[in-house]
Structure formats: C-alpha cells, structure tokens
Design a protein around this motif. Structure first.
Motif, short mmCIF file in Angstrom:
data_model
loop_
_atom_site.label_atom_id
_atom_site.label_comp_id
_atom_site.label_asym_id
_atom_site.label_seq_id
_atom_site.Cartn_x
_atom_site.Cartn_y
_atom_site.Cartn_z
N PHE A 91 0.88 -1.16 0.00
CA PHE A 91 0.00 0.00 0.00
C PHE A 91 0.92 1.21 0.00
CE2 PHE A 91 -4.10 -1.80 2.11
CZ PHE A 91 -4.12 -2.85 1.21
N LYS A 92 0.99 1.88 -1.14
CA LYS A 92 1.95 2.97 -1.34
C LYS A 92 1.98 3.92 -0.15
CE LYS A 92 2.62 4.63 -5.37
NZ LYS A 92 2.75 5.27 -6.64
N ALA A 112 9.26 -7.76 -2.01
CA ALA A 112 8.72 -9.07 -2.37
C ALA A 112 9.83 -10.00 -2.84
CB ALA A 112 7.65 -8.91 -3.46
N ILE A 113 10.78 -9.47 -3.58
CA ILE A 113 11.91 -10.28 -4.06
C ILE A 113 12.79 -10.73 -2.89
CG2 ILE A 113 14.08 -10.11 -5.39
CD1 ILE A 113 11.60 -10.54 -7.13
N VAL A 114 12.99 -9.85 -1.93
CA VAL A 114 13.78 -10.22 -0.74
C VAL A 114 13.05 -11.32 0.03
CG1 VAL A 114 14.63 -9.37 1.49
CG2 VAL A 114 15.01 -8.02 -0.58
N LYS A 172 1.39 -17.10 2.80
CA LYS A 172 1.58 -15.68 2.48
C LYS A 172 2.61 -15.55 1.37
CE LYS A 172 2.74 -14.67 6.66
NZ LYS A 172 3.22 -13.96 7.86
N ILE A 173 2.25 -14.76 0.35
CA ILE A 173 3.14 -14.51 -0.77
C ILE A 173 3.19 -13.00 -1.00
CG2 ILE A 173 3.60 -14.91 -3.22
CD1 ILE A 173 1.80 -17.44 -2.95
N ALA A 174 4.37 -12.43 -0.81
CA ALA A 174 4.53 -10.99 -1.07
C ALA A 174 4.66 -10.79 -2.57
CB ALA A 174 5.77 -10.47 -0.35
N ILE A 175 3.96 -9.80 -3.10
CA ILE A 175 4.06 -9.51 -4.53
C ILE A 175 4.28 -8.01 -4.73
CG2 ILE A 175 2.62 -11.46 -5.22
CD1 ILE A 175 0.34 -9.44 -5.71
N GLY A 176 4.67 -7.65 -5.91
CA GLY A 176 4.83 -6.25 -6.28
C GLY A 176 4.46 -6.08 -7.73
N SER A 199 4.02 -5.24 1.35
CA SER A 199 3.15 -6.39 1.08
C SER A 199 3.27 -7.43 2.19
CB SER A 199 3.45 -7.00 -0.28
OG SER A 199 4.79 -7.38 -0.40
N SER A 200 4.48 -7.60 2.75
CA SER A 200 4.65 -8.56 3.85
C SER A 200 3.89 -8.13 5.10
CB SER A 200 6.14 -8.70 4.19
OG SER A 200 6.83 -9.26 3.11
#
Length: 154
Positions: free
Chosen positions: A10-11, A51-53, A38-42, A16-17
């Motif tokens: 949420f900007k 999300a990549i981390v 739980k899956i963090a996305i961007g 996302s986490s």
C-alpha cells in the motif's frame, strides 16, 4: 481450510509482507485452525524489491543520486548471479525532495548507479522493475551512469 494471501504494498503505508501478516492475523482471529500461505508480490513499483527479498534474495544498500540529483539510499537485491533493481528505489516519486515533482528535470541516473552496483557484486543477469518512477527520460540518465554519451543529430 487453506487461504493464500498475496497483497501488493500500500503505497506510502505498508509493505506487502506487513499487509499479509495483518490479514493473516485477522483470519486467524476468526478461523484459528486455518492454514495460511503468504506470498509478497509487487507490481513493478514500490514494494517490488521487498517481495523479491521475501523470495530469498539478499538486499544491499547503495548511496546514489535521486531523481533531482539529491543523495538517496536505495537497495538492490541479489541471489546468485541475478540482481533485481526496483527503479523506484533510486528514481521514484518517493525520492523527490519535499515531494517536488519535476518530470522534465528528473533523471534515472541513480538507477544506472544501481545497475553498476549490481555488476560490481558479480551479477550477470539484471532485472529492472520500472514502476513508480518520477522520471520521463526514457532511461537516458541510467545509460549515462553506465558510461553512454548522449548526442544530438548534428
């Protein structure tokens, strides 16, 4: 029951986490035995690097130039020989000093500096997510940071 939670950030509010953790807590308050994934996305903008981390990359902080030449701390993420760069980290709207928008003067030079940092760390594959930027230079600043010389047709 199994529920998959996959929110974007949420900007300006939460990653996302963080959001996934809050949703998980809410679900568990009503369905305590529910299995949660739980899956963090961007979406390519702010929060994509987080999300990549979460997916196993390691973050490294770099000092680079922001979109208006201001110094900023930005991160890249690396896993093996692959680097992930979120352009918004160096050249994003959130990096504008005082929120001053100046699309005609903003540069992606700092993103090029992040690419150089990734190369210095041994990356041979670089993924650049280009959302959330404050620039309209079509990557010219990034190319200049990498050593390109821009000329006109004369």
């Amino acid at each position: 029951m199994k529920i998959v939670i996959a929110p974007d950030s949420f900007k300006g509010s939460a990653s996302s986490s963080e959001i996934a953790t809050w949703i998980e807590a809410g679900i568990h308050s009503v369905i305590p035995t529910c299995e949660i994934v739980k899956i963090a996305i961007g979406d390519g903008g702010e929060g994509s690097l987080d999300a990549i981390v979460d997916a196993g990359f390691t973050a490294f902080t770099c000092e680079v130039l922001g979109p208006l030449g201001n110094p900023v701390s930005a991160q890249i993420a690396i896993k093996g020989e692959t680097a992930f760069i979120e352009m918004a980290q160096a050249s994003g709207l959130a990096q504008l000093p005082g929120g001053e928008k100046s699309a005609l003067n903003a540069t992606s030079f700092g993103t090029g500096q992040l690419i150089l940092a990734a190369l210095d760390k041994g990356a041979n594959q670089i993924i650049v997510a280009i959302g959330g930027t404050a620039t309209t230079d079509a990557g010219a600043g990034a190319l200049q940071a990498l050593g390109a010389k821009l000329t006109d047709i004369s």
